[in-house]
Design a protein around this motif. Sequence first.
Motif, PDB file in Angstrom:
ATOM      1  N   LYS A  14       0.835  -1.201   0.000  1.00 13.48           N
ATOM      2  CA  LYS A  14       0.000   0.000   0.000  1.00 13.48           C
ATOM      3  C   LYS A  14       0.868   1.248   0.000  1.00 13.48           C
ATOM      4  O   LYS A  14       1.909   1.278   0.653  1.00 13.48           O
ATOM      5  CB  LYS A  14      -0.902   0.042   1.244  1.00 13.48           C
ATOM      6  CG  LYS A  14      -2.039  -0.955   1.255  1.00 13.48           C
ATOM      7  CD  LYS A  14      -1.664  -2.307   1.779  1.00 13.48           C
ATOM      8  CE  LYS A  14      -1.274  -2.335   3.219  1.00 13.48           C
ATOM      9  NZ  LYS A  14      -0.953  -3.702   3.701  1.00 13.48           N
ATOM     10  N   ASP A  99      -3.671  -3.681  15.272  1.00 14.88           N
ATOM     11  CA  ASP A  99      -3.506  -3.798  13.826  1.00 14.88           C
ATOM     12  C   ASP A  99      -3.593  -5.274  13.466  1.00 14.88           C
ATOM     13  O   ASP A  99      -2.760  -6.075  13.917  1.00 14.88           O
ATOM     14  CB  ASP A  99      -2.155  -3.217  13.395  1.00 14.88           C
ATOM     15  CG  ASP A  99      -1.906  -3.386  11.906  1.00 14.88           C
ATOM     16  OD1 ASP A  99      -2.577  -2.709  11.111  1.00 14.88           O
ATOM     17  OD2 ASP A  99      -1.034  -4.203  11.541  1.00 14.88           O
ATOM     18  N   GLY A 101      -3.579  -7.673  10.322  1.00 14.97           N
ATOM     19  CA  GLY A 101      -3.350  -7.809   8.893  1.00 14.97           C
ATOM     20  C   GLY A 101      -3.537  -9.233   8.430  1.00 14.97           C
ATOM     21  O   GLY A 101      -4.056 -10.083   9.157  1.00 14.97           O
ATOM     22  N   GLY A 214      -5.691  -2.021   9.916  1.00 20.20           N
ATOM     23  CA  GLY A 214      -5.505  -3.275   9.188  1.00 20.20           C
ATOM     24  C   GLY A 214      -6.757  -3.663   8.425  1.00 20.20           C
ATOM     25  O   GLY A 214      -7.862  -3.189   8.717  1.00 20.20           O
ATOM     26  N   GLY A 215      -6.586  -4.533   7.455  1.00 19.24           N
ATOM     27  CA  GLY A 215      -7.701  -4.919   6.599  1.00 19.24           C
ATOM     28  C   GLY A 215      -8.866  -5.551   7.330  1.00 19.24           C
ATOM     29  O   GLY A 215     -10.025  -5.388   6.938  1.00 19.24           O
ATOM     30  N   CYS A 218     -12.032  -3.673   8.420  1.00 16.02           N
ATOM     31  CA  CYS A 218     -13.129  -3.415   7.475  1.00 16.02           C
ATOM     32  C   CYS A 218     -14.286  -4.387   7.677  1.00 16.02           C
ATOM     33  O   CYS A 218     -15.338  -4.236   7.048  1.00 16.02           O
ATOM     34  CB  CYS A 218     -12.626  -3.530   6.036  1.00 16.02           C
ATOM     35  SG  CYS A 218     -11.343  -2.349   5.585  1.00 16.02           S
ATOM     36  N   GLU A 242      -7.057  -0.217   6.191  1.00 17.44           N
ATOM     37  CA  GLU A 242      -6.045  -1.094   5.604  1.00 17.44           C
ATOM     38  C   GLU A 242      -4.783  -0.339   5.186  1.00 17.44           C
ATOM     39  O   GLU A 242      -3.727  -0.935   4.974  1.00 17.44           O
ATOM     40  CB  GLU A 242      -6.624  -1.864   4.408  1.00 17.44           C
ATOM     41  CG  GLU A 242      -7.035  -1.003   3.223  1.00 17.44           C
ATOM     42  CD  GLU A 242      -8.465  -0.487   3.289  1.00 17.44           C
ATOM     43  OE1 GLU A 242      -9.088  -0.370   2.218  1.00 17.44           O
ATOM     44  OE2 GLU A 242      -8.957  -0.194   4.399  1.00 17.44           O
ATOM     45  N   TYR A 243      -4.890   0.985   5.086  1.00 15.90           N
ATOM     46  CA  TYR A 243      -3.738   1.812   4.724  1.00 15.90           C
ATOM     47  C   TYR A 243      -3.021   2.364   5.962  1.00 15.90           C
ATOM     48  O   TYR A 243      -2.147   3.220   5.832  1.00 15.90           O
ATOM     49  CB  TYR A 243      -4.182   2.989   3.853  1.00 15.90           C
ATOM     50  CG  TYR A 243      -4.521   2.619   2.433  1.00 15.90           C
ATOM     51  CD1 TYR A 243      -3.558   2.630   1.428  1.00 15.90           C
ATOM     52  CD2 TYR A 243      -5.819   2.252   2.080  1.00 15.90           C
ATOM     53  CE1 TYR A 243      -3.869   2.300   0.124  1.00 15.90           C
ATOM     54  CE2 TYR A 243      -6.147   1.918   0.773  1.00 15.90           C
ATOM     55  CZ  TYR A 243      -5.165   1.944  -0.202  1.00 15.90           C
ATOM     56  OH  TYR A 243      -5.482   1.607  -1.499  1.00 15.90           O
TER      57      TYR A 243
END
Length: 257
Positions: A14, A99, A101, A214-215, A218, A242-243
């Motif tokens: 990213k 976070d 991921g 982190g993704g 979402c 996520e960014y």
Amino acid sequence: MITAGIDCGAKNTKTVILKDGRIVGKGMVLTGFEQAAAIKESLQIALKEAGINEYDLKRIGGTGSGANAIVQANFRVNDIKAIVTAAHFFFPDSRTVVDVGAEESRAVKCDENGAVVDFAINEKCAAGAGAFIEAMGRALETPLEEMGNLAFSSDNPIPMNAQCAIFAESEVVGLIHAKVEKRDICRAILDAMASRIASMIRRIGANPDIVMLGGVACNPGFVTALKRDLNIDSVYVPELPEYGAAVGAAVAAAEAK
């Protein structure tokens, strides 16, 4: 000042472009086997969205498991510093940062100035990372984007006993054969993972005002499961979580002397 932050992760790479404290561009691609190509592509996507050229960048901050491959970076930030910086960029009062991921998860405890007090990392077991949800989604034949909403609609908690992603997948298959509703299985999966993340947070001693990056942030079903396990009302999730690490790298680069 215009800076970029590049987070080269195990699954995705990213890039974020920051101009005078505002996000003006972003790009994300699968990392794959060619880290250098993924880094270059994500940077170009972000630059195009921002409407600038690479030479307009004052500094480029690099972070992530593939940080050493970011040859464009003239400033590097470790993963913990990146996510804490991002959390304080989005929520200045944040004291605990989580976070989650694709391949690992982290929990960081901060003081009122944003300095790291303690942290914990799960990088050995997929059951505490996004890969766990992906594997369970494949077993359920359910897209990731649907799992959170399905879990959110369930009011029937089902405990999952397996502590390993491989055994958990077998347990999910057993629930499918037992004709358990898909939404209840989705909730069980997210509850199980949330329990592992919550244990990591408790290990460092959670402060109020938890921020999640982190993704996996979402996924509304997971965020709800985490709040339920920690018995708290709120977990703060920024736009584009996520960014997070890329944002932190860009902010740290801008603040560097």
